[in-house]
Design a protein around this motif. Structure first.
Motif, PDB file in Angstrom:
ATOM      1  N   GLY A 142       0.847  -1.175   0.047  1.00  0.00           N
ATOM      2  CA  GLY A 142       0.098   0.035  -0.083  1.00  0.00           C
ATOM      3  C   GLY A 142       0.859   1.203   0.240  1.00  0.00           C
ATOM      4  N   GLN A 143       0.692   2.226   1.168  1.00  0.00           N
ATOM      5  CA  GLN A 143       1.609   3.413   1.313  1.00  0.00           C
ATOM      6  C   GLN A 143       2.748   3.053   2.171  1.00  0.00           C
ATOM      7  N   GLN A 144       2.962   1.866   2.689  1.00  0.00           N
ATOM      8  CA  GLN A 144       4.062   1.504   3.522  1.00  0.00           C
ATOM      9  C   GLN A 144       5.157   0.936   2.637  1.00  0.00           C
ATOM     10  N   ALA A 145       6.407   1.157   2.983  1.00  0.00           N
ATOM     11  CA  ALA A 145       7.471   0.557   2.422  1.00  0.00           C
ATOM     12  C   ALA A 145       8.681   0.327   3.680  1.00  0.00           C
ATOM     13  N   THR A 146       9.402  -0.657   3.499  1.00  0.00           N
ATOM     14  CA  THR A 146      10.291  -0.989   4.148  1.00  0.00           C
ATOM     15  C   THR A 146      11.420  -1.906   3.500  1.00  0.00           C
ATOM     16  N   ARG A 147      12.599  -2.265   3.935  1.00  0.00           N
ATOM     17  CA  ARG A 147      13.323  -3.296   3.701  1.00  0.00           C
ATOM     18  C   ARG A 147      13.262  -4.455   4.504  1.00  0.00           C
ATOM     19  N   VAL A 148      13.686  -5.573   3.802  1.00  0.00           N
ATOM     20  CA  VAL A 148      13.705  -6.773   4.790  1.00  0.00           C
ATOM     21  C   VAL A 148      14.670  -6.987   5.480  1.00  0.00           C
ATOM     22  N   ASP A 149      14.569  -7.858   6.449  1.00  0.00           N
ATOM     23  CA  ASP A 149      15.754  -8.155   7.639  1.00  0.00           C
ATOM     24  C   ASP A 149      16.718  -9.160   7.017  1.00  0.00           C
ATOM     25  N   ARG A 150      17.644  -9.857   8.040  1.00  0.00           N
ATOM     26  CA  ARG A 150      18.438 -10.676   7.592  1.00  0.00           C
ATOM     27  C   ARG A 150      17.803 -12.001   7.082  1.00  0.00           C
ATOM     28  N   THR A 151      16.717 -12.316   7.379  1.00  0.00           N
ATOM     29  CA  THR A 151      15.987 -13.520   7.056  1.00  0.00           C
ATOM     30  C   THR A 151      15.271 -13.217   5.767  1.00  0.00           C
ATOM     31  N   GLY A 152      15.188 -12.062   5.067  1.00  0.00           N
ATOM     32  CA  GLY A 152      14.521 -11.742   3.884  1.00  0.00           C
ATOM     33  C   GLY A 152      12.970 -11.525   4.133  1.00  0.00           C
ATOM     34  N   THR A 153      12.574 -10.992   5.479  1.00  0.00           N
ATOM     35  CA  THR A 153      11.247 -10.900   5.717  1.00  0.00           C
ATOM     36  C   THR A 153      10.901  -9.597   6.225  1.00  0.00           C
ATOM     37  N   ALA A 154       9.891  -8.827   5.743  1.00  0.00           N
ATOM     38  CA  ALA A 154       9.248  -7.620   6.158  1.00  0.00           C
ATOM     39  C   ALA A 154       7.768  -8.042   6.885  1.00  0.00           C
ATOM     40  N   SER A 155       7.630  -7.423   7.997  1.00  0.00           N
ATOM     41  CA  SER A 155       6.192  -7.151   8.605  1.00  0.00           C
ATOM     42  C   SER A 155       5.732  -5.792   8.589  1.00  0.00           C
ATOM     43  N   PHE A 156       4.229  -5.988   8.418  1.00  0.00           N
ATOM     44  CA  PHE A 156       3.511  -4.614   8.318  1.00  0.00           C
ATOM     45  C   PHE A 156       2.135  -5.114   9.075  1.00  0.00           C
ATOM     46  N   ARG A 157       1.674  -3.675   9.526  1.00  0.00           N
ATOM     47  CA  ARG A 157       0.420  -4.108  10.171  1.00  0.00           C
ATOM     48  C   ARG A 157      -0.382  -2.717   9.280  1.00  0.00           C
ATOM     49  N   ALA A 158      -1.526  -3.559   8.503  1.00  0.00           N
ATOM     50  CA  ALA A 158      -2.057  -2.765   7.500  1.00  0.00           C
ATOM     51  C   ALA A 158      -3.677  -3.099   7.641  1.00  0.00           C
ATOM     52  N   PRO A 159      -4.220  -2.006   7.048  1.00  0.00           N
ATOM     53  CA  PRO A 159      -5.900  -2.046   7.268  1.00  0.00           C
ATOM     54  C   PRO A 159      -6.469  -3.145   6.414  1.00  0.00           C
ATOM     55  N   ALA A 160      -7.550  -3.590   6.904  1.00  0.00           N
ATOM     56  CA  ALA A 160      -8.058  -4.745   6.031  1.00  0.00           C
ATOM     57  C   ALA A 160      -8.629  -4.088   4.649  1.00  0.00           C
TER      58      ALA A 160
END
Length: 411
Positions: free
Chosen positions: A55-73
């Motif tokens: 959506g409107q959120q952006a970030t880089r993945v961590d060392r495990t290649g994973t990114a977490s978000f809290r997003a509206p349904a």
């Protein structure tokens, strides 16, 4: 109020039970926000330099290649970018906590025209090697730039060198048109001018040498800025300019030129050969009438008549052996000077006779060293006339060297 009427009395109880049951069961509640985890991988390995946008959120993945978000349904989009990989993007509907696994594909570059990636080999470092492997910085003027400057001044290489950064062609004799090359501010006598790595123009090129070299038979020009005395001695304290000749191409070129100040040039370049043996021939006639542009009685453009001829012979086989031989002759007469205000005539004349020859060969011995041999010789005579004074000088330069190189392991 809703009234239900049935023709069969036995269906009254069933319909009533369905209506009451629907009213008694509440609708499932949709969550306001959900947790989304995006895992980026390449053939099972995590991609740690990926950037994920939800959506409107952006970030880089961590060392495990994973990114977490809290997003509206609800409906949203997810995209992944990483250097060296094909971008990935998709739309999705979020109604619960979700884990999204995204496999990326590496970018594959297909070169359809390998001719555009031509390998550049330089010889200004005393041995043939690729420009990216040269131990010193070498700047190369390609054939396209040589042709551009050749159409401007087909009789000499002064214009070509003067428009190269770090080089300046300085006039040393205005009355006779002499000039030399200054590299990064050092005087011209510290610049070594070579032809195919050989000092065919002398150990210290004179001020008229640049004005007697037609650029038509040049394939490229290699310039080393800075002290190159370890390569070519004390005459290369400022730098080295190496003029590399064209290889046999099986064609002929004729250039005719005329200027508004009374200059004319006719230069012929011819080449032919087979797979292993070939030759090139350069012949030129150059004429310039003296011109007094400002009308002060002194020639601003000196008059000269020059003839140049230079044949070259090339040989190479599939075993890594090659040989190159050249012979050149230059005849020139220059006239300048003028008439003083009191009517005194002060002529300036300079006659040049130069003959040179050069040879370069290499042998690749099977399971042995790479042998190189180079030799050249030059003889030049000048006849000066500065007013009533007459002077003559003669210069000779002889050069020869042999070398052997082995390869041990990776060195």
């Amino acid at each position: 109020m809703i009234a239900l009427r049935f023709r069969r009395p036995g269906l009254h109880a069933l319909a009533l039970a369905l209506v009451l049951g629907a009213a008694a069961v509440p609708a499932a509640a949709q969550p306001d926000s959900v947790t989304v985890r995006v895992a980026v991988s390449d053939r099972g390995r995590p991609v740690t330099r990926a950037r994920v946008q939800l959506g409107q959120q952006a970030t880089r993945v961590d060392r495990t290649g994973t990114a977490s978000f809290r997003a509206p349904a609800g409906r949203t989009s997810v995209g992944v970018t990483a250097a060296g990989y094909v971008p990935w993007r998709s739309d999705l509907f979020l109604d619960r906590d979700t884990l999204i696994a995204i496999p990326l594909r590496e970018v594959v570059i297909i070169i359809e025209d390998p001719i555009g990636l031509e390998e550049i080999v330089v010889t200004a470092t005393r041995s043939e090697q690729r420009i990216e492997d040269a131990p010193v910085r070498v700047e190369v003027l390609a054939r396209e730039e040589v042709e551009e400057k050749m159409l401007m001044t087909p009789g000499d290489v002064a214009m070509m060198l003067n428009e190269t950064s770090g080089l300046r062609v300085q006039t040393t004799s205005p009355s006779l048109g002499g000039a030399n090359v200054r590299v990064q501010g050092l005087r011209g006598r510290y610049t070594q001018v070579l032809s195919d790595g050989l000092p065919l123009y002398g150990g210290q090129s004179g001020s008229l040498g640049l004005l007697q070299i037609p650029p038509m038979d040049l394939r490229q020009v290699e310039v080393i800025k800075g002290a190159a005395s370890a390569l070519y001695g004390s005459s290369a304290l400022g730098g080295v300019v190496n003029l590399v000749s064209r290889l046999p191409e099986g064609d002929r070129e004729l250039l005719l030129n005329a200027t508004t100040l009374g200059g004319a040039d006719a230069v012929l370049w011819s080449s032919a050969g087979s797979r292993e043996l070939g030759y090139t021939l350069l012949a030129g006639l150059h004429r310039q009438w003296d011109a007094d542009v400002d009308g002060d009685g002194w020639a601003d453009v000196p008059a000269y008549r020059r003839a140049v001829i230079r044949p070259r012979l090339f040989w190479a086989d599939d075993a890594g052996r090659s040989a190159f031989a050249t012979l050149g002759a230059t005849l020139e007469e220059r006239e300048g000077g003028g008439r003083a205000a009191d009517g005194t005539v002060f002529p300036e004349e300079l006659g040049t006779r130069r003959v040179d020859a050069g040879l370069a060969a290499r042998w690749l011995v099977e399971r042995g060293p790479l042998l190189n041999a180079r030799a050249s010789g030059m003889m030049q005579r000048h006849a000066h006339a500065f007013g009533p004074r007459r002077e003559r000088d003669r210069h000779a330069t002889w050069f020869g060297e042999t070398s052997a190189a082995w390869t041990v392991l990776r060195h």
